[in-house]
Design an enzyme around this catalytic site. Structure first.
Site, PDB file in Angstrom:
ATOM      1  CG  HIS A   1      -2.236  -0.868   1.034  1.00  0.00           C
ATOM      2  ND1 HIS A   1      -2.024  -2.225   0.716  1.00  0.00           N
ATOM      3  CD2 HIS A   1      -3.494  -0.554   1.307  1.00  0.00           C
ATOM      4  CE1 HIS A   1      -3.164  -2.899   0.577  1.00  0.00           C
ATOM      5  NE2 HIS A   1      -4.036  -1.838   0.809  1.00  0.00           N
TER       6      HIS A   1
ATOM      7  CG  ASN B   1      -8.358   0.934   7.009  1.00  0.00           C
ATOM      8  OD1 ASN B   1      -9.058   1.453   6.339  1.00  0.00           O
ATOM      9  ND2 ASN B   1      -8.272  -0.619   7.174  1.00  0.00           N
TER      10      ASN B   1
ATOM     11  CE1 TYR C   1     -23.857  46.455  -5.232  1.00  0.00           C
ATOM     12  CE2 TYR C   1     -23.944  44.445  -6.400  1.00  0.00           C
ATOM     13  CZ  TYR C   1     -24.531  45.560  -5.897  1.00  0.00           C
ATOM     14  OH  TYR C   1     -25.881  45.828  -6.504  1.00  0.00           O
TER      15      TYR C   1
ATOM     16  CG  PHE D   1     -13.012   3.103   5.774  1.00  0.00           C
ATOM     17  CD1 PHE D   1     -13.410   3.436   4.598  1.00  0.00           C
ATOM     18  CD2 PHE D   1     -13.202   1.822   6.303  1.00  0.00           C
ATOM     19  CE1 PHE D   1     -14.089   2.345   3.727  1.00  0.00           C
ATOM     20  CE2 PHE D   1     -13.941   1.047   5.775  1.00  0.00           C
ATOM     21  CZ  PHE D   1     -14.224   1.170   4.397  1.00  0.00           C
TER      22      PHE D   1
ATOM     23  CD  GLU E   1     -10.924  -0.512  -0.975  1.00  0.00           C
ATOM     24  OE1 GLU E   1     -10.292   0.181  -1.504  1.00  0.00           O
ATOM     25  OE2 GLU E   1     -10.511  -1.408  -0.161  1.00  0.00           O
TER      26      GLU E   1
END
Length: 523
Positions: free
Chosen positions: A93, A206, A292, A341, A427
């Site tokens: 990862h 996570n 403005y 998560f 996912e």
């Protein structure tokens, strides 16, 4: 709850089972504060770890403890393979790419991950949590890359790069900023890498910690920048011979947005005792309908303030959360899967802040542009130049503002409306919260530069109004910046360093301190 302590003159943030505060995160992320776990946190970690170890020894599969992950969750993993399982998870990862993420963001996300570990809901071992605290205290910062997170299952790739350093793998920066292998940095600091046990890899990666760290840092910065925006607006109203009557409290009460009331109250105080405003306040004054960009400053700045307040409420809820999957429920003695998560709550407000920033910068650029146009600047020289035609004055400074504002509009396009499926469609809906945080950081920087250029123009214009005396607040800023000598801008000079100097004074808080010293705290 977390607390601040001082040890041998150095601040230490103590992480307990409750949330860390915004101030604590800033202290660790930016100021290099040391970190330690409280006894309460260590007890909670031990209780949760006991649950994980009992489940690891059982025959019933438990997600993330004795199974694979994501789309591979159906595979049962034998006990002798579970250390490899957790370490493989972290290594695979840690797949980020692109530019290196700022040290303050990495330290912030590490502190937030440690805070979740300390809740007793992740199943981490105490030695692993202690090592993360030790890395923060030793100012060893893992190298994290900009690309890799989809914001669901949290910030997987950024957190995996941090977890990799706990294994003594990957690259880090040491306390002096030197890039080196993690194993060497840990050895130099007297730290021993860990070998992950069941559930620990998941517990380390996570979470929404990266996007949350960027949100907290942005909120911290925007609170100050919106006060600076009130200062620049007040100086612009003053130098453009505008009226302060539109900022009266009774007018704001007709539209009771709290941010608007606070901004208008600041403008009233900032313009108080201004000789410039007094010079055209008589019965023959016809300045009741300013443009403005001047008249509506509290409405725009106030809406941005209320947006920050909403973002703060979301951030505080997230700081009080225990984000992991699966989570340990120690009282029930079980581990349960969940979807906490998912970064949507954080992603939305990261995008919302970018929208507010773009609008605050846009109105500031319009106020600046009015200084430079002789048709609208009420007697000031074209482009605030010393010898217009020979000198260009601040013409191109406004170009710089305009280019930043255009960029901010693009950055205001939300990332959180996007999603792209991953993990073999397991996912299949993600938040893109990390991407929202990355663009928000660029937006905050852009706003600070736009306000700095408005400040430069307003200070120059006020000095060109001499012998009229500006308000005490404006005078303090003009004195700080020192941009004009003897009432004249002087011939054109290299402008970029001057812009950078003013920007530094905004970023460092010097401008705000000068005003506070002159008139007291702003809202």
């Amino acid at each position: 709850m977390s607390e601040h302590l001082s040890s041998a003159g150095a601040e230490t943030v103590v992480v307990g089972t409750g949330p860390v505060s915004l101030a604590e995160l800033v202290a660790v992320a930016r100021d290099g504060a040391a970190v330690r776990l409280s006894d309460e946190a260590l007890s909670a970690i031990a209780r949760a770890r006991a649950v994980v170890e009992e489940l690891a020894q059982g025959e019933t599969p438990a997600y993330g403890i004795s199974t694979g992950f994501g789309a591979l969750a159906t595979r049962h993993i034998a006990p002798e393979m579970r250390t490899r399982l957790q370490q493989s998870l972290v290594r695979s990862h840690a797949a980020g790419s692109g530019p290196e993420v700022e040290t303050e963001v990495v330290r912030g996300l590490m502190l937030l991950r440690l805070s979740t570990l300390a809740t007793g809901h992740t199943g981490i071992r105490d030695r692993t949590a202690q090592l993360m605290a030790a890395l923060l205290s030793a100012r060893i910062t893992p190298i994290v890359h900009e690309y890799g997170s989809l914001g669901c299952s949290g910030d997987l790739a950024p957190l995996a790069h941090c977890a990799l350093a706990l294994l003594g793998e990957g690259e880090v920066r040491d306390a002096d900023g030197r890039r080196q292998p993690a194993a060497e940095a840990l050895a130099s600091a007297g730290l021993t890498p860990v070998e992950l046990a069941a559930k620990e890899g998941l517990a380390l990666i996570n979470g929404t910690d990266g996007m949350l760290a960027m949100l907290v840092l942005a909120i911290h910065d925007l609170r100050r920048l919106l006060q600076v925006a009130d200062i620049t607006a007040a100086m612009s109203v003053e130098a453009q011979l505008g009226t302060d009557r539109v900022f009266a409290a009774e007018l704001q009460a007709l539209r009771p947005h709290p941010g608007q009331a606070a901004s208008a109250a600041n403008l009233v105080r900032l313009l108080a005792d201004s000789g410039v405003v007094a010079s055209h306040r008589g019965p023959d004054c016809n300045r009741v309908q300013d443009a403005y960009s001047l008249r509506c400053s509290p409405q725009v700045h106030g809406a941005a303030r209320d947006t920050v307040a909403h973002a703060l409420a979301v951030a505080e809820r997230e700081l009080a959360s225990a984000i992991d999957n699966p989570v340990v429920l120690p009282d029930a003695g079980r581990v349960e899967s969940n979807g906490n998560f998912h970064g949507a709550p954080v992603a939305y407000v990261l995008d919302f802040l970018a929208i507010a920033i773009a609008d605050v910068a846009s109105i500031a650029e319009r106020r600046t542009d009015r200084f430079l146009d002789v048709a609208r600047n009420h007697g000031l020289p074209p482009f605030l130049a010393d010898d217009p035609g020979v000198d260009s004055g601040l013409m191109i400074a406004q170009y710089t503002q305009a280019s930043i504002v255009s960029e901010l509009k693009r950055l205001a396009v939300p990332a959180s409306v996007d999603s792209i499926p991953s993990s073999a469609m397991q996912e299949d809906h993600v938040s893109m919260g990390w991407s929202a945080g990355r663009k928000l950081r660029r937006a905050v920087d852009g706003l600070s530069r736009v306000l700095s250029i408005e400040l430069l123009a307003a200070a120059r214009a006020l000095q060109l109004r001499a012998p009229l005396i500006p308000s005490p607040a404006s005078a303090a800023v003009v004195d700080l910046l020192g941009t004009v000598d003897a009432g004249r801008p002087g011939p054109d000079r290299h402008l970029s360093p001057e812009i950078d100097r003013v920007h530094h004074q905004v970023q460092s808080g010097a401008v705000l301190r000068a005003v506070v010293d002159a008139i007291g705290e702003l809202q």
